[in-house]
Design a protein around this motif. Structure first.
Motif, PDB file in Angstrom:
ATOM      1  N   LEU A 134      39.488  35.337  40.923  1.00  0.00           N
ATOM      2  CA  LEU A 134      38.239  35.042  40.240  1.00  0.00           C
ATOM      3  C   LEU A 134      38.305  33.639  39.650  1.00  0.00           C
ATOM      4  O   LEU A 134      39.400  33.077  39.498  1.00  0.00           O
ATOM      5  CB  LEU A 134      37.997  36.045  39.106  1.00  0.00           C
ATOM      6  CG  LEU A 134      37.660  37.481  39.506  1.00  0.00           C
ATOM      7  CD1 LEU A 134      37.553  38.347  38.255  1.00  0.00           C
ATOM      8  CD2 LEU A 134      36.377  37.553  40.312  1.00  0.00           C
ATOM      9  N   ASP A 138      36.458  33.379  34.190  1.00  0.00           N
ATOM     10  CA  ASP A 138      36.146  34.795  34.342  1.00  0.00           C
ATOM     11  C   ASP A 138      37.397  35.659  34.412  1.00  0.00           C
ATOM     12  O   ASP A 138      37.381  36.817  33.994  1.00  0.00           O
ATOM     13  CB  ASP A 138      35.287  34.982  35.586  1.00  0.00           C
ATOM     14  CG  ASP A 138      33.986  34.203  35.494  1.00  0.00           C
ATOM     15  OD1 ASP A 138      33.083  34.659  34.785  1.00  0.00           O
ATOM     16  OD2 ASP A 138      33.902  33.130  36.095  1.00  0.00           O
ATOM     17  N   THR A 139      38.480  35.108  34.958  1.00  0.00           N
ATOM     18  CA  THR A 139      39.737  35.855  34.982  1.00  0.00           C
ATOM     19  C   THR A 139      40.153  36.256  33.579  1.00  0.00           C
ATOM     20  O   THR A 139      40.473  37.423  33.307  1.00  0.00           O
ATOM     21  CB  THR A 139      40.846  35.017  35.630  1.00  0.00           C
ATOM     22  OG1 THR A 139      40.520  34.785  37.007  1.00  0.00           O
ATOM     23  CG2 THR A 139      42.192  35.723  35.546  1.00  0.00           C
ATOM     24  N   ASP A 141      38.273  36.467  30.996  1.00  0.00           N
ATOM     25  CA  ASP A 141      37.267  37.330  30.378  1.00  0.00           C
ATOM     26  C   ASP A 141      37.409  38.791  30.803  1.00  0.00           C
ATOM     27  O   ASP A 141      37.112  39.696  30.014  1.00  0.00           O
ATOM     28  CB  ASP A 141      35.861  36.836  30.732  1.00  0.00           C
ATOM     29  CG  ASP A 141      35.470  35.570  29.983  1.00  0.00           C
ATOM     30  OD1 ASP A 141      36.170  35.219  29.011  1.00  0.00           O
ATOM     31  OD2 ASP A 141      34.475  34.928  30.382  1.00  0.00           O
ATOM     32  N   VAL A 142      37.832  39.045  32.052  1.00  0.00           N
ATOM     33  CA  VAL A 142      37.881  40.441  32.525  1.00  0.00           C
ATOM     34  C   VAL A 142      39.203  41.131  32.200  1.00  0.00           C
ATOM     35  O   VAL A 142      39.298  42.355  32.327  1.00  0.00           O
ATOM     36  CB  VAL A 142      37.623  40.532  34.049  1.00  0.00           C
ATOM     37  CG1 VAL A 142      36.287  39.892  34.404  1.00  0.00           C
ATOM     38  CG2 VAL A 142      38.755  39.918  34.861  1.00  0.00           C
ATOM     39  N   ARG A 228      30.187  25.684  32.910  1.00  0.00           N
ATOM     40  CA  ARG A 228      29.267  26.794  32.660  1.00  0.00           C
ATOM     41  C   ARG A 228      28.203  26.379  31.643  1.00  0.00           C
ATOM     42  O   ARG A 228      27.006  26.676  31.812  1.00  0.00           O
ATOM     43  CB  ARG A 228      30.051  28.012  32.174  1.00  0.00           C
ATOM     44  CG  ARG A 228      29.206  29.200  31.757  1.00  0.00           C
ATOM     45  CD  ARG A 228      28.215  29.668  32.825  1.00  0.00           C
ATOM     46  NE  ARG A 228      28.841  29.982  34.085  1.00  0.00           N
ATOM     47  CZ  ARG A 228      29.413  31.158  34.367  1.00  0.00           C
ATOM     48  NH1 ARG A 228      29.445  32.117  33.466  1.00  0.00           N
ATOM     49  NH2 ARG A 228      29.934  31.366  35.558  1.00  0.00           N
ATOM     50  N   PHE A 251      34.504  44.997  36.666  1.00  0.00           N
ATOM     51  CA  PHE A 251      33.623  43.851  36.861  1.00  0.00           C
ATOM     52  C   PHE A 251      33.041  43.883  38.270  1.00  0.00           C
ATOM     53  O   PHE A 251      33.550  44.566  39.157  1.00  0.00           O
ATOM     54  CB  PHE A 251      34.356  42.521  36.620  1.00  0.00           C
ATOM     55  CG  PHE A 251      35.450  42.221  37.613  1.00  0.00           C
ATOM     56  CD1 PHE A 251      35.173  41.608  38.826  1.00  0.00           C
ATOM     57  CD2 PHE A 251      36.776  42.539  37.327  1.00  0.00           C
ATOM     58  CE1 PHE A 251      36.180  41.328  39.740  1.00  0.00           C
ATOM     59  CE2 PHE A 251      37.794  42.256  38.234  1.00  0.00           C
ATOM     60  CZ  PHE A 251      37.490  41.648  39.454  1.00  0.00           C
ATOM     61  N   ILE A 256      29.880  37.896  39.286  1.00  0.00           N
ATOM     62  CA  ILE A 256      30.685  36.806  38.719  1.00  0.00           C
ATOM     63  C   ILE A 256      30.586  35.550  39.570  1.00  0.00           C
ATOM     64  O   ILE A 256      30.290  34.455  39.079  1.00  0.00           O
ATOM     65  CB  ILE A 256      32.143  37.252  38.558  1.00  0.00           C
ATOM     66  CG1 ILE A 256      32.272  38.213  37.369  1.00  0.00           C
ATOM     67  CG2 ILE A 256      33.066  36.044  38.365  1.00  0.00           C
ATOM     68  CD1 ILE A 256      33.649  38.784  37.165  1.00  0.00           C
TER      69      ILE A 256
END
Length: 293
Positions: A134, A138-139, A141-142, A228, A251, A256
């Motif tokens: 990812l 995002d890595t 975040d998940v 972002r 996720f 994503i």
């Protein structure tokens, strides 16, 4: 260390960013595609896929800085192993070989470099392919709760310089072998020679590998967040293929990646992390579908 090579590929040492020289294998003619390896591997992971694609593409497979037979500069600043710097390496290597425009397909760490190349160099990158990872932001975040234990090594190598390197160097072969074994569900993906090649290359590169991962928890994360916030996206066709991590970690990979790439497609695969070697035919099909877009 270059004990194994991709048959019929030409090998060169080519200068990337900051004077760092990279171990580069290339073959074929046609539209250019750069293949970037993951952890704990080298460009050799692409052997079967590269051979097939070279029938009608100019294929470039290289060892990322800090890995394999490429230079391993000291991480004197966070920028040395940032994905922005590594993406600049890729652009310079491709240009040296006569390609101002090229596709880039990466696995794991190499996929993060591929994404950064697409964000920073949209004039050069025609397509971005992603295998089993990812985006950096995002890595982090998940990953949460006990399920984050699958990525324990990310947290270890994110620690300040010194202790992680000492801990890994104390059991380096066992450390890297644990990933080669745990992420190979069949136990038959690598020949003994290839497995030994990956182990030797990784054991010789502990400080630079840790620096690469440490950058992902600092400067790379900052760059993703800035992109972002500004709305910056990948403007070229993008495709990802991965194991079904989403159902395990909660996720949706399409959601994503879609936030980063409007022209995006996703494929799940029933394979282990080392999918380019476990199922090269499927990964070659994935690459060709992307390159045809």
């Amino acid at each position: 260390m270059n004990d194994l090579t991709i048959p019929d590929f030409t090998y060169q040492r080519i200068t990337g960013a900051d004077g760092v020289t990279l171990n580069v294998a290339h073959a074929g003619h046609g539209p250019a595609v750069v293949l970037l390896h993951g952890f704990p591997q080298t460009h050799l992971m692409w052997s079967a896929v590269a051979a097939d694609l070279s029938r009608d593409h100019a294929v470039i497979a290289l060892d990322l800085r800090g890995y394999g037979d490429s230079d391993k500069p000291d991480a004197t600043t966070p920028e040395v192993y940032s994905k922005r710097t590594m993406a600049a390496d890729v652009v310079q290597v491709a240009a040296h070989l006569g390609h101002d425009r090229f596709a880039v397909i990466g696995h794991d760490r190499g996929a993060l470099v591929a994404v950064r190349a697409g964000l920073d160099h949209p004039e050069a990158v025609t397509h971005v392919g992603i295998l089993d990872v990812l985006p950096t932001m995002d890595t982090w975040d998940v990953l949460h709760g006990v399920d984050a234990k699958v990525a324990w090594h990310l947290y270890l190598m994110a620690q300040p310089k010194g202790l992680p390197e000492k801990m890994i160097e104390a059991v380096a072969e066992e450390f890297f072998a644990s990933f080669l074994d745990a992420w190979d569900p069949t136990g038959t993906t690598f020949s003994p020679e290839v497995r030994e090649h990956y182990l030797r290359a990784s054991v010789a590169a502990v400080p630079s590998i840790v620096a690469d991962y440490r950058a992902t928890a600092s400067i790379d994360l900052d760059m993703d967040r800035a992109d972002r916030a500004s709305g910056r996206q990948l403007t070229m066709p993008v495709a990802a293929i991965s194991q079904d991590w989403g159902s395990r970690l909660g996720f949706d990979p399409t959601q994503i990646w879609g936030a980063w790439a409007p022209d995006f497609s996703y494929e799940p695969i029933d394979a282990g992390h080392f999918m380019a070697e476990e199922n090269p035919a499927r990964i070659t099909q994935f690459a060709r579908r992307l390159l045809a877009r």
